[in-house]
Design a protein around this motif. Structure first.
Motif, PDB file in Angstrom:
ATOM      1  N   HIS A  96       0.547  -1.035   0.187  1.00 26.19           N
ATOM      2  CA  HIS A  96       0.750   0.290   0.161  1.00 26.19           C
ATOM      3  C   HIS A  96       1.314   1.329   0.109  1.00 26.19           C
ATOM      4  O   HIS A  96       1.659   1.279   0.624  1.00 26.19           O
ATOM      5  N   SER A  97      -0.003   2.422  -0.396  1.00 31.65           N
ATOM      6  CA  SER A  97       1.127   3.761  -0.582  1.00 31.65           C
ATOM      7  C   SER A  97       0.143   4.607   0.310  1.00 31.65           C
ATOM      8  O   SER A  97      -1.638   4.778   0.070  1.00 31.65           O
ATOM      9  N   VAL A  98       0.936   5.484   0.558  1.00 29.13           N
ATOM     10  CA  VAL A  98      -0.432   7.370   1.177  1.00 29.13           C
ATOM     11  C   VAL A  98       0.389   8.262   0.589  1.00 29.13           C
ATOM     12  O   VAL A  98       1.511   7.866   0.586  1.00 29.13           O
ATOM     13  N   GLY A  99       0.390   9.524   0.927  1.00 26.69           N
ATOM     14  CA  GLY A  99       0.718  10.585   0.234  1.00 26.69           C
ATOM     15  C   GLY A  99       0.243  11.049  -0.757  1.00 26.69           C
ATOM     16  O   GLY A  99      -0.715  10.294  -1.867  1.00 26.69           O
ATOM     17  N   GLU A 100       0.865  11.667  -1.453  1.00 29.67           N
ATOM     18  CA  GLU A 100       0.807  13.058  -2.828  1.00 29.67           C
ATOM     19  C   GLU A 100       0.767  11.897  -3.408  1.00 29.67           C
ATOM     20  O   GLU A 100       0.572  12.041  -4.250  1.00 29.67           O
ATOM     21  N   ASP A 101       2.268  11.572  -3.703  1.00 32.34           N
ATOM     22  CA  ASP A 101       2.079  10.944  -5.148  1.00 32.34           C
ATOM     23  C   ASP A 101       1.950   8.920  -4.333  1.00 32.34           C
ATOM     24  O   ASP A 101       2.117   8.237  -5.389  1.00 32.34           O
ATOM     25  N   ALA A 102       0.754   8.655  -3.858  1.00 29.19           N
ATOM     26  CA  ALA A 102       0.430   7.271  -3.712  1.00 29.19           C
ATOM     27  C   ALA A 102      -0.168   6.547  -4.635  1.00 29.19           C
ATOM     28  O   ALA A 102      -0.672   7.536  -5.734  1.00 29.19           O
TER      29      ALA A 102
ATOM     30  N   GLY B   3      -1.962  -3.542  -3.219  1.00 25.25           N
ATOM     31  CA  GLY B   3      -2.792  -3.524  -2.620  1.00 25.25           C
ATOM     32  C   GLY B   3      -3.301  -1.778  -3.189  1.00 25.25           C
ATOM     33  O   GLY B   3      -2.425  -1.489  -3.750  1.00 25.25           O
ATOM     34  N   PRO B   4      -4.245  -1.253  -2.633  1.00 25.37           N
ATOM     35  CA  PRO B   4      -5.260   0.114  -3.343  1.00 25.37           C
ATOM     36  C   PRO B   4      -4.530   1.384  -2.132  1.00 25.37           C
ATOM     37  O   PRO B   4      -3.737   0.876  -0.888  1.00 25.37           O
ATOM     38  N   VAL B   5      -4.479   2.476  -2.591  1.00 20.52           N
ATOM     39  CA  VAL B   5      -4.141   3.528  -2.474  1.00 20.52           C
ATOM     40  C   VAL B   5      -5.224   3.868  -0.825  1.00 20.52           C
ATOM     41  O   VAL B   5      -6.118   3.474  -0.772  1.00 20.52           O
ATOM     42  N   LEU B   6      -3.670   3.751   0.450  1.00 17.82           N
ATOM     43  CA  LEU B   6      -5.248   3.763   1.658  1.00 17.82           C
ATOM     44  C   LEU B   6      -5.251   5.735   1.809  1.00 17.82           C
ATOM     45  O   LEU B   6      -6.056   5.932   2.515  1.00 17.82           O
TER      46      LEU B   6
ATOM     47  N   TYR C 140      -9.913  -5.120  -7.138  1.00 22.93           N
ATOM     48  CA  TYR C 140     -10.052  -5.885  -5.712  1.00 22.93           C
ATOM     49  C   TYR C 140     -10.888  -7.369  -6.195  1.00 22.93           C
ATOM     50  O   TYR C 140     -11.272  -7.473  -7.204  1.00 22.93           O
ATOM     51  N   SER C 141     -10.417  -8.045  -4.983  1.00 19.57           N
ATOM     52  CA  SER C 141     -11.017  -9.167  -5.238  1.00 19.57           C
ATOM     53  C   SER C 141     -12.724  -8.864  -5.145  1.00 19.57           C
ATOM     54  O   SER C 141     -13.267  -7.838  -4.998  1.00 19.57           O
ATOM     55  N   GLU C 142     -13.231 -10.389  -5.660  1.00 16.38           N
ATOM     56  CA  GLU C 142     -14.623 -10.023  -4.686  1.00 16.38           C
ATOM     57  C   GLU C 142     -15.200  -9.962  -4.147  1.00 16.38           C
ATOM     58  O   GLU C 142     -16.453  -9.506  -3.408  1.00 16.38           O
ATOM     59  N   ALA C 143     -14.833 -10.350  -3.359  1.00 17.90           N
ATOM     60  CA  ALA C 143     -14.526 -10.620  -1.492  1.00 17.90           C
ATOM     61  C   ALA C 143     -14.911  -9.504  -1.171  1.00 17.90           C
ATOM     62  O   ALA C 143     -16.057  -9.054  -0.049  1.00 17.90           O
TER      63      ALA C 143
END
Length: 162
Positions: free
Chosen positions: A71-77, A82-85, A101-104
């Motif tokens: 995962h990444s966060v911040g301006e340049d995420a 996994g997705p940006v948080l 994303y997974s179907e779940a």
């Protein structure tokens, strides 16, 4: 924190000895002195407990390092495994645009907030069976609280800390 708890426990053990009437009027070495010291130990214990439960953004940033491979966060995420948080609080699971994303996760319909994220990040596969997230989870309650505090700083309108 450990030193503080040790100090409190030693203080309590020293001053929780049986009360003796003959010591009641011996100034600070008698019952009143012990009561003052016991009261001080209780105050120290209360302060230690309050600070131990507070959310710590810096500690959350440190704990979040376990999440950085995916995962990444911040301006340049950007989306990784996994997705940006950024802006997680209030988002519905499985809805971050541009992430597969997974179907779940799509079907879970979890609105992320403090309680739901704490439960999820403790054991992701237990909360959402079938998720792609292979992370075992954050076992310690304090680590989960700290990561939430850190992630709130990555929102345009962060929710207030409890």
């Amino acid at each position: 924190r450990l030193r503080c708890w040790s100090l409190v426990m030693v203080s309590l053990s020293l001053y929780m000895q049986p009360f003796r009437a003959e010591n009641a009027f011996r100034g600070t070495k008698g019952a009143m002195g012990k009561m003052r010291k016991l009261a001080m130990a209780v105050v120290v214990l209360a302060a230690a407990t309050a600070s131990a439960k507070a959310q710590d953004v810096a500690a959350g940033e440190q704990s979040f390092r376990k999440c950085l491979p995916c995962h990444s966060v911040g301006e340049d995420a950007r989306n990784k495994i996994g997705p940006v948080l950024n802006g997680l609080d209030g988002r519905v699971s499985g809805t971050m645009e541009g992430y597969n994303y997974s179907e779940a996760n799509k079907k879970a319909h979890i609105t992320w907030g403090e309680a739901s994220f704490k439960e999820y990040i403790q054991a992701p596969a237990a909360k959402v069976p079938g998720t792609k997230m292979a992370f075992a989870g954050l076992v310690k309650e304090q680590d989960r609280a700290d990561v939430i505090a850190y992630l709130r700083t990555m929102s345009d309108s962060p929710a207030p800390l409890p």
